[in-house]
Design a protein around this motif. Structure first.
Motif, PDB file in Angstrom:
ATOM      1  N   GLN A  23       5.366 -87.177  40.140  1.00 12.23           N
ATOM      2  CA  GLN A  23       5.295 -85.750  40.414  1.00 12.23           C
ATOM      3  C   GLN A  23       3.954 -85.336  41.011  1.00 12.23           C
ATOM      4  O   GLN A  23       3.485 -84.224  40.819  1.00 12.23           O
ATOM      5  CB  GLN A  23       5.609 -84.935  39.158  1.00 12.23           C
ATOM      6  CG  GLN A  23       6.995 -85.219  38.643  1.00 12.23           C
ATOM      7  CD  GLN A  23       7.299 -84.512  37.350  1.00 12.23           C
ATOM      8  OE1 GLN A  23       6.426 -83.979  36.686  1.00 12.23           O
ATOM      9  NE2 GLN A  23       8.571 -84.473  36.996  1.00 12.23           N
ATOM     10  N   THR A  24       3.328 -86.259  41.742  1.00 15.32           N
ATOM     11  CA  THR A  24       2.093 -85.981  42.441  1.00 15.32           C
ATOM     12  C   THR A  24       2.327 -86.205  43.928  1.00 15.32           C
ATOM     13  O   THR A  24       2.803 -87.271  44.323  1.00 15.32           O
ATOM     14  CB  THR A  24       0.961 -86.920  41.953  1.00 15.32           C
ATOM     15  OG1 THR A  24       0.801 -86.742  40.561  1.00 15.32           O
ATOM     16  CG2 THR A  24      -0.339 -86.633  42.669  1.00 15.32           C
ATOM     17  N   SER A  25       2.015 -85.197  44.723  1.00  8.27           N
ATOM     18  CA  SER A  25       2.171 -85.341  46.165  1.00  8.27           C
ATOM     19  C   SER A  25       1.121 -86.308  46.687  1.00  8.27           C
ATOM     20  O   SER A  25      -0.049 -86.251  46.299  1.00  8.27           O
ATOM     21  CB  SER A  25       2.022 -83.987  46.859  1.00  8.27           C
ATOM     22  OG  SER A  25       3.040 -83.121  46.433  1.00  8.27           O
TER      23      SER A  25
END
Length: 83
Positions: free
Chosen positions: A75-77
């Motif tokens: 969930q980290t770009s």
């Protein structure tokens, strides 16, 4: 030692199990002839889904299917580029 999923646990997560069954139906309908299928790895909730039940869900999704790649992010770009 046989692995066992209790009836209580199965009833507690019946909706999620039904969702995985429906996903399998859709995968079979739309992807059974594919060379490879990429699916987001379902993430179990800690202390709610036991390891044996989680692995049963994964087996359900992948059994008798073309090769399946289960992917998961954190969930980290991320932007990756090569110069």
């Amino acid at each position: 030692m046989p692995i066992h999923v209790s009836e209580t646990e199965l009833l507690a997560v019946q909706d999620k199990t039904n969702r995985h069954l429906r996903l399998r139906e859709l995968l079979l309908e739309h992807s059974s002839e594919a060379n490879m299928v990429v699916v987001t790895l379902p993430i179990p909730r800690k202390n709610i889904v036991s390891a044996p039940l989680y692995l049963a869900w994964l087996e359900l999704l992948t059994k008798d299917m073309p090769p399946i790649l289960l992917v998961r992010g954190n969930q980290t770009s991320v932007l990756t580029f090569y110069s």
